[in-house]
Enzyme design. Structure first.
Site, PDB file in Angstrom:
ATOM      1  N   ARG A   1      24.096  -9.205 -79.666  1.00 36.32           N
ATOM      2  CA  ARG A   1      24.280  -8.582 -78.341  1.00 36.32           C
ATOM      3  C   ARG A   1      22.943  -8.404 -77.607  1.00 36.32           C
ATOM      4  O   ARG A   1      22.911  -8.287 -76.388  1.00 36.32           O
ATOM      5  CB  ARG A   1      25.017  -7.240 -78.509  1.00 36.32           C
ATOM      6  CG  ARG A   1      25.598  -6.659 -77.205  1.00 36.32           C
ATOM      7  CD  ARG A   1      26.562  -5.533 -77.510  1.00 36.32           C
ATOM      8  NE  ARG A   1      27.192  -4.947 -76.332  1.00 36.32           N
ATOM      9  CZ  ARG A   1      26.850  -3.777 -75.807  1.00 36.32           C
ATOM     10  NH1 ARG A   1      25.887  -3.049 -76.351  1.00 36.32           N
ATOM     11  NH2 ARG A   1      27.488  -3.304 -74.744  1.00 36.32           N
TER      12      ARG A   1
ATOM     13  N   ILE B   1      27.990  -5.065 -69.141  1.00 35.63           N
ATOM     14  CA  ILE B   1      28.483  -5.707 -70.364  1.00 35.63           C
ATOM     15  C   ILE B   1      29.362  -4.642 -71.009  1.00 35.63           C
ATOM     16  O   ILE B   1      28.961  -3.475 -71.108  1.00 35.63           O
ATOM     17  CB  ILE B   1      27.321  -6.157 -71.286  1.00 35.63           C
ATOM     18  CG1 ILE B   1      27.855  -6.735 -72.618  1.00 35.63           C
ATOM     19  CG2 ILE B   1      26.327  -5.053 -71.575  1.00 35.63           C
ATOM     20  CD1 ILE B   1      26.740  -7.370 -73.487  1.00 35.63           C
ATOM     21  N   SER B   2      30.584  -4.998 -71.404  1.00 40.41           N
ATOM     22  CA  SER B   2      31.532  -3.993 -71.890  1.00 40.41           C
ATOM     23  C   SER B   2      31.075  -3.370 -73.215  1.00 40.41           C
ATOM     24  O   SER B   2      30.277  -3.956 -73.960  1.00 40.41           O
ATOM     25  CB  SER B   2      32.916  -4.620 -72.087  1.00 40.41           C
ATOM     26  OG  SER B   2      33.378  -5.169 -70.872  1.00 40.41           O
ATOM     27  N   GLN B   3      31.631  -2.189 -73.491  1.00 42.46           N
ATOM     28  CA  GLN B   3      31.374  -1.483 -74.750  1.00 42.46           C
ATOM     29  C   GLN B   3      31.836  -2.360 -75.922  1.00 42.46           C
ATOM     30  O   GLN B   3      32.931  -2.938 -75.860  1.00 42.46           O
ATOM     31  CB  GLN B   3      32.184  -0.188 -74.710  1.00 42.46           C
ATOM     32  CG  GLN B   3      32.086   0.655 -75.944  1.00 42.46           C
ATOM     33  CD  GLN B   3      32.995   1.882 -75.859  1.00 42.46           C
ATOM     34  OE1 GLN B   3      33.690   2.089 -74.863  1.00 42.46           O
ATOM     35  NE2 GLN B   3      32.986   2.675 -76.894  1.00 42.46           N
ATOM     36  N   PRO B   4      31.045  -2.469 -77.000  1.00 41.68           N
ATOM     37  CA  PRO B   4      31.450  -3.317 -78.129  1.00 41.68           C
ATOM     38  C   PRO B   4      32.853  -2.998 -78.670  1.00 41.68           C
ATOM     39  O   PRO B   4      33.630  -3.912 -78.972  1.00 41.68           O
ATOM     40  CB  PRO B   4      30.373  -3.044 -79.186  1.00 41.68           C
ATOM     41  CG  PRO B   4      29.163  -2.689 -78.377  1.00 41.68           C
ATOM     42  CD  PRO B   4      29.675  -1.948 -77.173  1.00 41.68           C
TER      43      PRO B   4
END
Ligand code: SAM
Length: 220
Positions: free
Chosen positions: A43, A69-72
Protein backbone atom coordinates in the site's frame (compact mmCIF):
# COMPACT_ATOMS: atom_id res chain seq x y z
CA UNK A 1 7.32 7.77 -5.93
CA UNK A 2 6.69 4.21 -7.08
CA UNK A 3 7.49 1.34 -4.76
CA UNK A 4 7.54 -2.05 -6.44
CA UNK A 5 5.50 -4.59 -4.48
CA UNK A 6 7.97 -7.31 -5.47
CA UNK A 7 10.82 -5.43 -3.78
CA UNK A 8 11.74 -6.45 -0.23
CA UNK A 9 10.55 -3.82 2.24
CA UNK A 10 12.20 -2.77 5.48
CA UNK A 11 11.42 -5.04 8.50
CA UNK A 12 9.51 -2.20 10.16
CA UNK A 13 7.13 -1.99 7.20
CA UNK A 14 6.80 -5.80 7.05
CA UNK A 15 5.72 -5.68 10.69
CA UNK A 16 3.17 -2.90 10.07
CA UNK A 17 1.83 -4.67 6.97
CA UNK A 18 1.44 -7.95 8.92
CA UNK A 19 -0.39 -6.03 11.66
CA UNK A 20 -2.77 -4.54 9.08
CA UNK A 21 -3.52 -8.01 7.67
CA UNK A 22 -4.04 -9.42 11.18
CA UNK A 23 -6.48 -6.60 12.03
CA UNK A 24 -8.47 -7.25 8.85
CA UNK A 25 -8.53 -10.97 9.68
CA UNK A 26 -9.77 -10.21 13.21
CA UNK A 27 -12.58 -8.09 11.75
CA UNK A 28 -13.87 -11.19 9.97
CA UNK A 29 -12.19 -11.36 6.56
CA UNK A 30 -11.27 -15.00 5.94
CA UNK A 31 -10.56 -15.33 2.19
CA UNK A 32 -6.90 -16.42 2.23
CA UNK A 33 -6.36 -15.54 -1.46
CA UNK A 34 -7.51 -12.01 -0.71
CA UNK A 35 -5.37 -11.70 2.45
CA UNK A 36 -2.35 -12.98 0.47
CA UNK A 37 -3.00 -10.39 -2.28
CA UNK A 38 -3.26 -7.65 0.35
CA UNK A 39 0.07 -8.66 1.82
CA UNK A 40 1.73 -8.73 -1.64
CA UNK A 41 0.43 -5.38 -2.92
CA UNK A 42 2.43 -2.80 -0.99
CA UNK A 43 0.00 0.00 0.00
CA UNK A 44 3.03 2.30 0.40
CA UNK A 45 3.24 2.38 -3.39
CA UNK A 46 -0.26 3.91 -3.64
CA UNK A 47 -0.12 6.75 -1.07
CA UNK A 48 1.44 10.19 -1.23
CA UNK A 49 5.07 10.34 -0.15
CA UNK A 50 4.27 12.54 2.86
CA UNK A 51 1.92 9.79 4.14
CA UNK A 52 4.27 6.81 3.70
CA UNK A 53 4.47 6.31 7.46
CA UNK A 54 0.68 5.93 7.60
CA UNK A 55 0.36 3.58 4.62
CA UNK A 56 -0.59 0.59 6.77
CA UNK A 57 -2.99 2.45 9.06
CA UNK A 58 -6.50 1.04 8.74
CA UNK A 59 -7.96 4.30 7.45
CA UNK A 60 -8.66 6.16 4.21
CA UNK A 61 -5.90 8.61 3.20
CA UNK A 62 -5.96 11.62 0.85
CA UNK A 63 -4.57 11.08 -2.67
CA UNK A 64 -5.15 14.61 -4.01
CA UNK A 65 -8.06 16.21 -5.92
CA UNK A 66 -10.21 15.80 -2.73
CA UNK A 67 -10.19 12.00 -3.26
CA UNK A 68 -9.00 9.14 -1.07
CA UNK A 69 -7.49 5.67 -1.12
CA UNK A 70 -10.09 3.59 0.73
CA UNK A 71 -9.57 2.10 4.20
CA UNK A 72 -7.87 -1.34 3.92
CA UNK A 73 -10.73 -3.06 5.82
CA UNK A 74 -13.28 -1.57 3.39
CA UNK A 75 -11.20 -2.75 0.41
CA UNK A 76 -11.02 -6.22 1.97
CA UNK A 77 -14.75 -6.35 2.78
CA UNK A 78 -15.88 -5.23 -0.68
CA UNK A 79 -13.43 -7.57 -2.41
CA UNK A 80 -14.52 -10.53 -0.31
CA UNK A 81 -18.16 -9.78 -1.24
CA UNK A 82 -17.20 -9.90 -4.95
CA UNK A 83 -16.06 -13.55 -4.56
CA UNK A 84 -13.46 -13.09 -7.33
CA UNK A 85 -12.06 -16.17 -9.06
CA UNK A 86 -8.90 -16.20 -11.22
CA UNK A 87 -9.83 -15.23 -14.78
CA UNK A 88 -13.00 -13.34 -13.78
CA UNK A 89 -13.69 -10.16 -15.70
CA UNK A 90 -14.12 -7.40 -13.12
CA UNK A 91 -15.13 -3.78 -13.68
CA UNK A 92 -14.08 -1.19 -11.10
CA UNK A 93 -15.62 2.29 -11.05
CA UNK A 94 -13.33 4.82 -9.33
CA UNK A 95 -9.67 3.87 -9.97
CA UNK A 96 -8.41 6.52 -7.51
CA UNK A 97 -4.92 5.46 -6.39
CA UNK A 98 -5.11 2.13 -8.24
CA UNK A 99 -4.81 0.09 -5.02
CA UNK A 100 -8.16 -1.75 -5.30
CA UNK A 101 -7.51 -2.57 -8.96
CA UNK A 102 -4.05 -3.93 -8.08
CA UNK A 103 -5.52 -6.21 -5.38
CA UNK A 104 -8.02 -7.60 -7.92
CA UNK A 105 -5.27 -8.12 -10.50
CA UNK A 106 -3.06 -9.83 -7.90
CA UNK A 107 -5.98 -12.24 -7.28
CA UNK A 108 -5.92 -13.18 -10.96
CA UNK A 109 -8.90 -11.12 -12.17
CA UNK A 110 -8.96 -9.42 -15.59
CA UNK A 111 -9.49 -5.86 -14.40
CA UNK A 112 -11.18 -2.97 -16.23
CA UNK A 113 -11.25 0.31 -14.34
CA UNK A 114 -12.83 3.71 -15.00
CA UNK A 115 -11.79 6.99 -13.34
CA UNK A 116 -13.29 10.43 -14.03
CA UNK A 117 -10.18 12.37 -12.97
CA UNK A 118 -7.47 12.20 -15.65
CA UNK A 119 -4.63 13.25 -13.31
CA UNK A 120 -5.39 10.45 -10.84
CA UNK A 121 -5.73 7.96 -13.69
CA UNK A 122 -2.34 8.92 -15.15
CA UNK A 123 -0.62 8.30 -11.81
CA UNK A 124 -2.39 4.94 -11.41
CA UNK A 125 -1.46 3.87 -14.94
CA UNK A 126 2.23 4.46 -14.15
CA UNK A 127 1.86 2.35 -11.02
CA UNK A 128 0.21 -0.52 -12.92
CA UNK A 129 2.94 -0.44 -15.51
CA UNK A 130 5.79 -0.38 -13.03
CA UNK A 131 4.26 -3.24 -11.03
CA UNK A 132 3.55 -5.31 -14.14
CA UNK A 133 -0.26 -5.41 -13.81
CA UNK A 134 -2.18 -5.71 -17.11
CA UNK A 135 -5.10 -3.51 -16.08
CA UNK A 136 -7.29 -1.90 -18.75
CA UNK A 137 -8.36 1.63 -17.84
CA UNK A 138 -10.13 4.65 -19.22
CA UNK A 139 -11.03 8.16 -18.15
CA UNK A 140 -14.79 8.69 -18.16
CA UNK A 141 -18.07 8.57 -16.31
CA UNK A 142 -18.27 5.14 -14.68
CA UNK A 143 -21.94 5.58 -13.74
CA UNK A 144 -22.73 4.40 -17.27
CA UNK A 145 -20.35 1.44 -16.91
CA UNK A 146 -18.08 0.30 -19.75
CA UNK A 147 -20.24 -1.37 -22.39
CA UNK A 148 -17.38 -2.38 -24.71
CA UNK A 149 -16.22 -5.19 -22.41
CA UNK A 150 -19.57 -6.14 -20.80
CA UNK A 151 -20.89 -8.41 -19.41
CA UNK A 152 -18.77 -8.63 -16.24
CA UNK A 153 -18.51 -11.39 -13.64
CA UNK A 154 -18.49 -8.66 -11.04
CA UNK A 155 -18.54 -4.89 -10.68
CA UNK A 156 -17.20 -2.85 -7.77
CA UNK A 157 -18.00 0.83 -7.27
CA UNK A 158 -15.62 2.61 -4.90
CA UNK A 159 -17.53 5.88 -4.53
CA UNK A 160 -20.90 6.50 -2.85
CA UNK A 161 -24.01 6.69 -5.07
CA UNK A 162 -27.54 7.99 -4.39
CA UNK A 163 -28.96 4.86 -6.10
CA UNK A 164 -27.76 1.92 -8.17
CA UNK A 165 -27.02 3.02 -11.75
CA UNK A 166 -29.13 0.88 -14.12
CA UNK A 167 -26.31 0.52 -16.71
CA UNK A 168 -24.18 -1.30 -14.10
CA UNK A 169 -27.00 -3.81 -13.44
CA UNK A 170 -27.41 -4.27 -17.22
CA UNK A 171 -23.67 -4.97 -17.66
CA UNK A 172 -23.57 -7.75 -15.04
CA UNK A 173 -23.51 -11.42 -16.13
CA UNK A 174 -26.21 -13.81 -14.98
CA UNK A 175 -24.90 -14.95 -11.56
CA UNK A 176 -22.67 -11.86 -11.32
CA UNK A 177 -22.24 -9.61 -8.28
CA UNK A 178 -22.29 -5.81 -8.01
CA UNK A 179 -20.89 -4.21 -4.84
CA UNK A 180 -21.78 -0.54 -4.43
CA UNK A 181 -22.10 1.97 -1.55
CA UNK A 182 -25.57 3.60 -1.58
CA UNK A 183 -26.75 6.41 0.66
CA UNK A 184 -26.51 10.16 1.14
CA UNK A 185 -23.35 12.27 0.96
CA UNK A 186 -22.37 11.51 4.57
CA UNK A 187 -22.97 7.81 5.10
CA UNK A 188 -23.68 4.80 2.92
CA UNK A 189 -24.59 1.14 3.17
CA UNK A 190 -22.72 -1.27 0.95
CA UNK A 191 -25.21 -3.09 -1.29
CA UNK A 192 -24.19 -6.55 -2.46
CA UNK A 193 -26.40 -7.28 -5.47
CA UNK A 194 -26.49 -10.67 -7.20
CA UNK A 195 -28.05 -10.98 -10.64
CA UNK A 196 -30.11 -14.12 -11.19
CA UNK A 197 -31.30 -13.92 -14.79
CA UNK A 198 -33.26 -10.64 -14.75
CA UNK A 199 -33.87 -10.61 -10.99
CA UNK A 200 -31.61 -8.82 -8.50
CA UNK A 201 -31.12 -10.04 -4.92
CA UNK A 202 -29.68 -7.46 -2.50
CA UNK A 203 -27.90 -7.76 0.88
CA UNK A 204 -26.71 -4.70 2.80
CA UNK A 205 -23.82 -3.91 5.14
CA UNK A 206 -24.23 -0.73 7.18
CA UNK A 207 -22.15 2.30 8.04
CA UNK A 208 -19.47 3.13 5.45
CA UNK A 209 -18.21 6.49 4.23
CA UNK A 210 -17.11 7.14 0.65
CA UNK A 211 -16.44 10.17 -1.53
CA UNK A 212 -19.37 10.83 -3.92
CA UNK A 213 -19.88 9.05 -7.23
CA UNK A 214 -20.33 11.99 -9.60
CA UNK A 215 -21.91 11.50 -13.01
CA UNK A 216 -24.95 11.04 -15.20
CA UNK A 217 -26.37 8.27 -12.98
CA UNK A 218 -24.75 9.46 -9.75
CA UNK A 219 -24.54 12.77 -7.87
CA UNK A 220 -24.76 15.82 -10.15
N1 SAM B 1 -10.59 2.48 -5.63
C1 SAM B 1 -9.76 3.58 -5.23
C2 SAM B 1 -8.44 3.16 -4.69
O1 SAM B 1 -8.16 1.96 -4.61
O2 SAM B 1 -7.66 4.06 -4.38
C3 SAM B 1 -10.45 4.51 -4.25
C4 SAM B 1 -11.38 5.39 -4.97
S1 SAM B 1 -11.85 6.91 -4.27
C5 SAM B 1 -12.58 6.44 -2.76
C6 SAM B 1 -13.22 7.19 -5.40
C7 SAM B 1 -12.81 7.52 -6.82
O3 SAM B 1 -13.98 7.53 -7.63
C8 SAM B 1 -12.19 8.90 -6.94
O4 SAM B 1 -10.91 8.78 -7.53
C9 SAM B 1 -13.16 9.66 -7.86
O5 SAM B 1 -12.53 10.57 -8.74
C10 SAM B 1 -13.80 8.51 -8.61
N2 SAM B 1 -15.11 8.80 -9.20
C11 SAM B 1 -16.16 9.50 -8.70
N3 SAM B 1 -17.20 9.49 -9.56
C12 SAM B 1 -16.79 8.75 -10.64
C13 SAM B 1 -17.41 8.37 -11.86
N4 SAM B 1 -18.66 8.72 -12.19
N5 SAM B 1 -16.70 7.61 -12.72
C14 SAM B 1 -15.44 7.23 -12.44
N6 SAM B 1 -14.80 7.56 -11.30
C15 SAM B 1 -15.47 8.31 -10.41
Amino acid sequence: MIINSKRKSAPRFNFERDEMIELIRQRGISDERLLKAMSLVDRRGFVQQALLNRAYDDCALPIGHSQTISQPYTVAFMTEMLAVKPGDKVLEIGTGSGYQAAILAEMGARVYTVERNMDLLNVSRKRFESLGYQIVSKCGDGTIGWKDFAPYDSIIVTAGAPETPQPLLDQLKDGGILVIPIGDMDIQNIHIIRRIKNEFETKEAHGFKFVPLIGKKGWK
